[in-house]
Write an enzyme that holds these catalytic residues in place. Structure first.
Site, PDB file in Angstrom:
ATOM      1  N   HIS A   1       0.843  -1.206   0.000  1.00 18.60           N
ATOM      2  CA  HIS A   1       0.000   0.000   0.000  1.00 18.60           C
ATOM      3  C   HIS A   1       0.877   1.256   0.000  1.00 18.60           C
ATOM      4  O   HIS A   1       0.619   2.200  -0.762  1.00 18.60           O
ATOM      5  CB  HIS A   1      -0.903  -0.028   1.230  1.00 18.60           C
ATOM      6  N   GLU A   2       1.912   1.269   0.816  1.00 15.09           N
ATOM      7  CA  GLU A   2       2.776   2.446   0.888  1.00 15.09           C
ATOM      8  C   GLU A   2       3.625   2.598  -0.370  1.00 15.09           C
ATOM      9  O   GLU A   2       3.890   3.721  -0.804  1.00 15.09           O
ATOM     10  CB  GLU A   2       3.668   2.371   2.131  1.00 15.09           C
TER      11      GLU A   2
ATOM     12  N   HIS B   1       1.903   4.554  -2.981  1.00 11.64           N
ATOM     13  CA  HIS B   1       2.014   6.005  -2.808  1.00 11.64           C
ATOM     14  C   HIS B   1       3.343   6.516  -3.390  1.00 11.64           C
ATOM     15  O   HIS B   1       3.400   7.606  -3.972  1.00 11.64           O
ATOM     16  CB  HIS B   1       1.935   6.371  -1.323  1.00 11.64           C
TER      17      HIS B   1
ATOM     18  N   GLU C   1      -6.009   7.207  -1.308  1.00 15.49           N
ATOM     19  CA  GLU C   1      -6.015   5.995  -0.481  1.00 15.49           C
ATOM     20  C   GLU C   1      -6.747   4.868  -1.199  1.00 15.49           C
ATOM     21  O   GLU C   1      -6.324   3.704  -1.148  1.00 15.49           O
ATOM     22  CB  GLU C   1      -6.664   6.277   0.871  1.00 15.49           C
TER      23      GLU C   1
END
Length: 670
Positions: free
Chosen positions: A177-178, A181, A259
């Site tokens: 998930h990070e 980003h 997100e």
């Protein structure tokens, strides 16, 4: 997902531009509100009765509006600039802002070692330098964030609770998930948001300062002035917090969108819905809206950067920085799922002698025939400033499974499952050759990258090792020689990913030490008065990773490749020369026909020089995101001309992508 790396980069830049316009609109609205409020206060307090009806705006003092406007703009702009300057170091400054502790690359803590392994694997699969890793101690909830101005200065920070409450698959989901980003361009956007919101908050803080000044009163005159300051301060506080409110609305809207994208990207990266899904379910299991709570004064400032809401009161409604957990979980699984309990895992902090937890065991290393070096009968091709030497033919981290150049741009910034065998082999070889300690020590990491530049010819090697010894001591010479010997047992195409593994340690160096390392690398390359292709590729990656580290992304200058036709022609000619030295014109045509405005003939071999190619890389990096895939596709067509390639051309592709800030995964599915 329908959109890829370049589209996401383009969208992130568009969002940043919209943020600037929204910020400007908020500033204009605040300036108008302050002028109206202070004007009414002046007319009601100081102006003669009926002055407004008689003179209108002329009843105000000269330059009242211009002075008020200038003061308000300076306060807001000053707060924004100061905050951005404070975060100019990128991700590490953000991590320090919330009191995070860097994880030592040589740590023996099993949970931290597992975290580093997961980050390394994801970085190798993504084609970016391994980010530095931080832990938020005394935070037993589950949360994480990625921060930085650029992938090369990114950090990944997780809470202590994420280490102790998540399994390896769940932790991989959080890291995936990070990484989305990092790859989708969200980090720069998030740091800009911090600066803009701080600027809007400064007006409210200034108003509070004025209101507090009424406490100092020593006479009736000062009492009267204090009452006026209190009224003015109160008005500015009210107007300032209106700006903060709308700033939070902007932040929440942008954050919720990014997100949702990060959750979807994580599924693509990890190919494991249970990893990110169970992590989110455990966050919900720790408490409704409180599973990711962060107890720190700056938590609210960074709320849009975290994976989960950091405050209960901002978990829902218009000010929510994240979509509801139930909605995120439903999108991942396709149907609602219950929250899960999140007890701490029963894992000891220190491994017993000769033992390790099965889940935390190192990745296996299985030798593959493709990884073994084999001699090739390819003639040396001398290039002006670049000498292509006969080399070992082995599996490149880019070749392997590639069968079509058209697949290359779509793979940028998108880790592939096919990369896992290469990652396992590389990490296994690092362990078996004893290179891990060097990757964990600042001096050792510098000696390692310099050792990769040492020539095989003994006289040249001795001169290069003496340079290392002068810089780091007599023992460093032997270490550099052992690195050279170890590198000979690895396929040549593995050297660039090995350098990326050393990045977390090298980035601990101050700016002066990084420049010294680059200077030493240039000195070692110049020992034999020539630059070989492997030296050029390795130094270009080093300069891209370290030379500009911590600097903000440069503004775009070129929309079309036609504006940089000469530079594109030079780069295509370089790839063609190393791919097919006996017939570079044939290889060049495979890519030139894909780019409009390029000359039909390749640059002559004698005209390809290191300084010219480096300058071309720097200028091509200023292309707009949606123009870069055209260039990469053309270079890939040259590298894979006639349906095959070699490690040198594939490594040229990796170096080009590093110079263009386009992370190329190790292998691409056909």
């Amino acid at each position: 997902m329908a959109t890829g790396f370049f589209e996401q980069q383009h969208q992130a830049r568009q969002t940043s531009q919209r943020l600037i316009w929204l910020f400007a609109a908020a500033v204009i609205a605040i300036v108008i509100a302050v002028n109206v409020a202070l004007g009414i206060l002046y007319l009601s307090t100081f102006a003669p009765h009926g002055a407004w009806a008689r003179y209108g705006l002329d009843a105000l003092p000269n330059h009242f509006v211009s002075t008020t406007t200038a003061v308000v703009v300076l306060i807001i702009a000053g707060g924004t600039v100061l905050q951005i300057l404070e975060l100019r170091e990128g991700g590490e400054a953000v991590a320090r802002m919330v009191g995070a502790r860097p994880v030592d690359p040589s740590t023996r803590d099993l949970l931290e070692r597992r975290l580093l392994n997961v980050v390394e694997e994801m970085a190798l699969a993504s084609g970016i330098p391994t980010p530095r890793t931080y832990v938020l101690e005394r935070q037993d909830t589950i949360n994480a964030f990625a921060a930085g101005l650029h992938p090369r200065d990114a950090v990944v920070t997780v809470t202590h609770g994420a280490l102790t409450r998540l399994t390896r698959d769940e932790l991989q989901g959080v890291i995936g998930h990070e990484f989305s980003h990092i790859l989708n361009g969200d980090m720069t956007l998030n740091i800009r948001l911090i600066g803009l919101l701080q600027g809007l908050l400064m007006l409210a803080l200034f108003g509070r300062f004025l209101a507090d000044m009424d406490r100092v009163r020593v006479s009736s005159d000062s009492r009267e002035r204090g009452n006026v300051l209190f009224a003015v301060g109160l008005a500015i506080v009210a107007i300032g917090y209106i700006g903060v409110f709308f700033g939070r609305l902007i932040k929440a809207g942008v954050s919720r969108q990014r997100e949702s994208l990060a959750d979807a990207s994580c599924l693509q990266f990890t190919r494991n819905a249970e990893g990110i899904g169970r992590a989110l379910r455990k966050i919900g299991g720790l408490g409704d809206g409180a599973g990711g709570q962060i107890d720190h004064p700056h938590a609210e400032t960074l709320s849009h950067m975290f994976m989960a809401p950091v405050r209960l009161n901002f978990a829902d409604g218009w000010l929510a920085t994240h979509p509801p957990l139930e909605e995120r979980i439903r999108r991942i699984y396709g149907h609602p799922m219950d929250f899960l309990p999140a007890p701490e895992l029963a894992v000891s902090a220190e491994p017993a002698a000769g033992q390790s937890a099965p889940e935390l065991a190192p990745l296996p290393f299985t030798p593959q025939p493709v990884a073994e070096p084999q001699a090739i009968a390819e003639p040396a091709a001398a290039v002006s400033g670049l000498t292509v030497q006969p080399a070992l033919q082995a599996a490149s981290p880019v070749t392997g499974l590639v069968s079509a150049a058209a697949a290359m741009p779509a793979a940028i910034g998108r880790p592939q499952e096919a990369a896992r065998p290469f990652i396992e082999q590389l990490l296994g070889r690092v362990e078996s050759l004893g290179l891990r300690p060097a990757l964990s020590d600042t001096t050792g990491a510098q000696v390692l990258v310099l050792g990769l530049l040492i020539e095989q010819e003994q006289a040249m090697a001795a001169r290069q090792e003496s340079i290392v010894a002068q810089a780091f001591g007599a023992d460093a010479s032997a270490q550099a020689e052992s690195v050279r010997a170890a590198a000979e047992q690895m396929p040549p195409g593995w050297r660039l990913p090995l350098v990326d593994l050393a990045m977390p340690t090298l980035r601990k160096l101050p700016a002066a030490a990084r420049e010294r390392l680059l200077t030493l690398a240039r000195t070692m390359i110049a020992v034999d008065s020539r630059v070989t292709l492997p030296e050029f590729l390795l130094y270009t990656v080093l300069e891209a990773r370290l030379g500009s580290a911590g600097q903000p992304a440069r503004p775009l200058r070129y929309v079309s490749i036609k504006d940089l036709a000469a530079e594109a022609r030079l780069v295509l000619s370089l790839v063609a020369t190393v791919r097919m030295p006996q017939a570079p014109a044939h290889a060049y045509q495979a890519g030139a026909q894909l780019l409009e405005g390029l000359a039909a003939e390749a640059v002559e071999r004698d005209a390809i020089a290191l300084d010219k190619v480096s300058a071309a890389f720097h200028r091509l990096n200023l292309l707009a995101p949606l123009s870069k895939p055209q260039l990469i596709k053309a270079c890939a067509a040259v590298a894979f001309v006639d349906g095959s390639t070699n490690w040198k051309a594939a490594s040229c592709l990796r170096t080009l992508c590093a110079a263009l800030d386009c992370p190329l995964p190790p292998q691409v599915d056909s």
